[in-house]
Design an enzyme around this catalytic site. Structure first.
Site, PDB file in Angstrom:
ATOM      1  N   ASP A 163       0.836  -1.208   0.000  1.00  0.00           N
ATOM      2  CA  ASP A 163       0.000   0.000   0.000  1.00  0.00           C
ATOM      3  C   ASP A 163       0.866   1.250   0.000  1.00  0.00           C
ATOM      4  O   ASP A 163       0.527   2.241  -0.653  1.00  0.00           O
ATOM      5  CB  ASP A 163      -0.941   0.028   1.204  1.00  0.00           C
ATOM      6  CG  ASP A 163      -1.714   1.343   1.253  1.00  0.00           C
ATOM      7  OD1 ASP A 163      -2.547   1.566   0.349  1.00  0.00           O
ATOM      8  OD2 ASP A 163      -1.461   2.162   2.152  1.00  0.00           O
ATOM      9  N   ARG A 170      -0.449   6.231  -6.715  1.00  0.00           N
ATOM     10  CA  ARG A 170      -1.783   6.782  -6.995  1.00  0.00           C
ATOM     11  C   ARG A 170      -1.792   8.293  -6.794  1.00  0.00           C
ATOM     12  O   ARG A 170      -2.446   9.030  -7.531  1.00  0.00           O
ATOM     13  CB  ARG A 170      -2.823   6.123  -6.091  1.00  0.00           C
ATOM     14  CG  ARG A 170      -3.132   4.682  -6.482  1.00  0.00           C
ATOM     15  CD  ARG A 170      -3.896   3.959  -5.375  1.00  0.00           C
ATOM     16  NE  ARG A 170      -5.076   4.663  -4.969  1.00  0.00           N
ATOM     17  CZ  ARG A 170      -5.509   4.749  -3.703  1.00  0.00           C
ATOM     18  NH1 ARG A 170      -4.848   4.158  -2.719  1.00  0.00           N
ATOM     19  NH2 ARG A 170      -6.606   5.410  -3.416  1.00  0.00           N
ATOM     20  N   SER A 185      -6.994   0.376   0.488  1.00  0.00           N
ATOM     21  CA  SER A 185      -5.832   1.003   1.099  1.00  0.00           C
ATOM     22  C   SER A 185      -6.040   1.184   2.611  1.00  0.00           C
ATOM     23  O   SER A 185      -5.195   0.798   3.432  1.00  0.00           O
ATOM     24  CB  SER A 185      -5.594   2.359   0.417  1.00  0.00           C
ATOM     25  OG  SER A 185      -4.684   3.134   1.129  1.00  0.00           O
ATOM     26  N   LYS A 189      -4.503  -1.542   6.004  1.00  0.00           N
ATOM     27  CA  LYS A 189      -3.709  -1.090   7.156  1.00  0.00           C
ATOM     28  C   LYS A 189      -4.408  -1.397   8.474  1.00  0.00           C
ATOM     29  O   LYS A 189      -3.778  -1.798   9.445  1.00  0.00           O
ATOM     30  CB  LYS A 189      -3.428   0.414   7.020  1.00  0.00           C
ATOM     31  CG  LYS A 189      -2.395   0.697   5.914  1.00  0.00           C
ATOM     32  CD  LYS A 189      -2.216   2.158   5.640  1.00  0.00           C
ATOM     33  CE  LYS A 189      -3.323   2.712   4.785  1.00  0.00           C
ATOM     34  NZ  LYS A 189      -3.017   3.882   3.982  1.00  0.00           N
TER      35      LYS A 189
HETATM   36  N1  URA Z   1      -6.247   7.180   3.005  1.00  0.00           N
HETATM   37  C1  URA Z   1      -5.533   6.063   2.763  1.00  0.00           C
HETATM   38  O1  URA Z   1      -4.877   5.525   3.634  1.00  0.00           O
HETATM   39  N2  URA Z   1      -5.587   5.552   1.507  1.00  0.00           N
HETATM   40  C2  URA Z   1      -6.301   6.098   0.516  1.00  0.00           C
HETATM   41  O2  URA Z   1      -6.304   5.585  -0.576  1.00  0.00           O
HETATM   42  C3  URA Z   1      -7.025   7.282   0.788  1.00  0.00           C
HETATM   43  C4  URA Z   1      -6.987   7.788   2.052  1.00  0.00           C
END
Ligand code: URA
Length: 432
Positions: A163, A170, A185, A189
Site C-alpha cells: 500500500d 496513486r 488502502s 492497514k
Molecule cells: N487514506 C488512505 O490511507 N488511503 C487512501 O487511498 C485514501 C486515504
C-alpha cells in the site's frame, strides 16, 4: 505467471478479473517485479471500471500479505479497538478519542500516518508536542498499550508495504479518489494492524475525498464488507466536512484544541464527534456495555477529568511534555474580520486548508518540513450571527507577509448571508 499487459487490457475493457490474478499482480508489484508504469495503467483502468467486491477483497488481502501483520489480541490478551478517519481539515479527533477510551479502561493502540495535503496527519500534530516520539519499537508499543492503556505511533515500515508504494503511485497519477482503491488502502492497514473492531469516520463534503453523502455511503459499505470478509466488526460514522472540524487548523493549534476538548471546553462539533466515536468504540469493546452506557462513560471520563489524566500519562510515556504552555506558538497572529453583518452560511474547508498549508502547516511535497506553530483558528462557525467588523478567524503565521496572504484566503473562505442557514449535525449518519 500473470501477463500484466493483458490484465490491464481486460480491466480497461470492463472485465471482472480472477481474484488470484489480482493478488498475484499486487504481490509481484510489491516484490518490484512489475514496473510503476504498468501499475499506474492498471490503477487508471480500475479508476474508470471499478472493482467487484471479490476483486477489492483480493487486492486488500494481497496488500496485507505483502508485509508483517500484528496480532494485538494475542499480545495483550484483550480485544483491541481502533478508529480511522478518511481525513479532513482540522481533524484532531483521535487525539481526544484515544484518551477518553483509555480512561474508560479499553486499550487503544493506533498506528497512524503523516499528512500529504492541507495539514499534517495525526503524527505531525503529535510531533508539535516537545519531546514526543512517534517511533516506538513493536515491543515498546505493545508494552505501552498494556501499561499506559494508550499509544499512537507511526506505521512500522513493514506493515502493508504494497500500500505504501501503491498509495504514493496513486498520489501522482490522479488515481487516489476511487472507492475500491481507497477502501482497500485503508482497510489493509487497519486489518494488518490487528484491531478486531474498527470505527471508521467517513468524511463527507467540500474538504473530504467523498463530496456527497451517496459516495460516502458507498465507501462506508465497501469498507464494512471488507471488514466482514476478514471477520472484523466495523461501524461507520458519516460526518460533515463542509467546514473545518472544530476551530483550529494547524498542528500545535489542533493539539491545544484537543486538550480543551478533553477538559470539556472544546468546540461543540469536535466534542460531539469525539464522544460519539468513543462511545461506538466502547460499545464494540470487551466492556460489554450498550451504546447508551458507553456514551455515559465517555461523558463521565471528560467530566471527571480522567480523560485528561489519560492524555497526560500517554504524552509523558512517549517522551512529550503534556503542558499546553510547552506547545509552540506563532510570532504573528492576525485577525480576520467580517466585512458585513449576517449569518455565516459557509466556511470552505478546502480554502481554509490551503491557507494553512501555505502558512507551512502542511506539506506540499513529501520532503517538505512542517511548521508546527502556524495555522488558522475559525472563531465563527456555520450558522453563527456576526456583525460587520466581528472577528471571523485568526491566522497564526511566521511573518506579516504570510499572515496577509492567509488572511485574504480565509476571508474568501467565509460566506456571510442574510438568512439563518439550516443547522447540519456533525454526525450525518451511522452505518452499523
Ligand atoms: N487514506 C488512505 O490511507 N488511503 C487512501 O487511498 C485514501 C486515504
Amino acid at each position: 505467471m500473470i501477463h500484466v499487459a493483458e490484465l490491464i487490457q481486460r480491466k480497461r475493457d470492463g472485465e471482472e478479473l480472477p481474484v488470484g490474478d489480482v493478488a498475484e499482480l499486487v504481490l509481484a508489484y510489491a516484490r518490484d517485479e512489475v514496473p510503476d508504469y504498468q501499475m499506474a495503467a492498471f490503477c487508471m483502468a480500475v479508476f474508470f471500471r471499478g472493482l467487484s467486491g471479490a476483486e477489492t477483497f483480493a487486492l486488500t488481502d494481497a496488500m496485507i500479505r505483502s508485509g508483517e501483520t500484528i496480532d494485538l489480541r494475542a499480545e495483550l490478551g484483550r480485544k483491541v479497538v481502533d478508529k480511522h478517519s478518511t481525513g479532513g481539515v482540522g481533524d484532531k479527533t483521535s487525539l481526544a478519542v484515544g484518551p477518553i477510551v483509555a480512561a474508560c479502561g479499553v486499550p487503544f493502540g493506533k498506528m497512524s500516518g503523516r499528512g500529504l495535503g492541507h495539514t499534517g496527519g495525526t503524527l505531525d500534530k503529535l510531533e508539535s508536542i516537545p519531546g514526543f516520539r512517534v517511533e516506538l519499537s513493536h515491543q515498546d508499543f505493545v508494552a505501552q498499550v498494556r501499561e499506559v492503556g494508550l499509544a499512537i505511533i507511526g506505521q512500522t515500515a513493514n506493515l502493508v508495504p504494497a500500500d505504501k508504494r501503491l498509495y504514493a503511485l496513486r498520489d501522482v497519477t490522479a488515481t487516489v479518489d476511487n472507492v475500491s482503491l481507497i477502501a482497500a488502502s485503508i482497510m489493509s492497514k487497519k486489518l494488518a494492524g490487528g484491531a478486531e473492531a474498527i470505527v471508521l469516520d467517513v468524511k463527507v463534503g467540500d474538504g473530504a475525498f467523498m463530496k456527497t453523502l451517496e459516495d460516502a455511503r458507498e465507501l462506508a459499505e465497501t469498507m464494512r464488507e471488507l471488514g466482514r470478509r476478514a471477520g472484523r466488526e466495523v461501524v461507520c460514522v458519516l460526518t460533515d466536512m463542509d467546514q473545518p472540524l472544530g476551530c483550529a487548523v494547524g498542528n500545535a493549534l489542533e493539539v491545544r484544541e484537543a486538550v480543551h476538548t478533553l477538559r470539556g471546553e472544546g468546540p461543540p462539533d469536535l466534542t460531539e464527534l469525539a464522544l460519539a466515536s468513543a462511545a461506538h468504540l466502547l460499545a464494540l469493546s470487551d466492556l460489554a456495555v450498550d451504546e447508551s452506557e458507553a456514551r455515559a462513560r465517555a461523558e463521565q471520563a471528560v467530566d471527571e477529568g480522567t480523560a485528561l489524566q489519560a492524555y497526560e500519562r500517554w504524552i509523558r510515556a512517549q517522551g512529550g511534555d503534556p503542558d499546553e504552555a510547552a506547545l509552540p506558538t506563532a510570532p504573528v497572529v492576525r485577525e480576520v474580520r467580517a466585512e458585513h453583518g449576517g449569518y455565516v452560511s459557509r466556511i470552505g474547508a478546502v480554502r481554509v486548508g490551503v491557507a494553512a498549508l501555505r502558512l507551512g502547516a502542511g506539506r506540499a511535497t513529501k520532503e517538505a518540513t512542517i511548521d508546527h506553530a502556524v495555522g488558522v483558528v475559525c472563531r465563527r462557525k456555520r450558522t453563527d450571527r456576526v456583525e460587520a467588523g466581528d472577528v471571523l478567524a485568526e491566522v497564526h503565521a511566521r511573518d506579516d507577509t504570510g499572515a496577509a496572504t492567509a488572511a485574504a484566503e480565509v476571508l474568501a473562505a467565509y460566506e456571510v448571508g442574510d438568512g439563518a442557514p439550516v443547522e447540519r449535525p456533525i454526525v450525518l449518519e451511522v452505518i452499523a
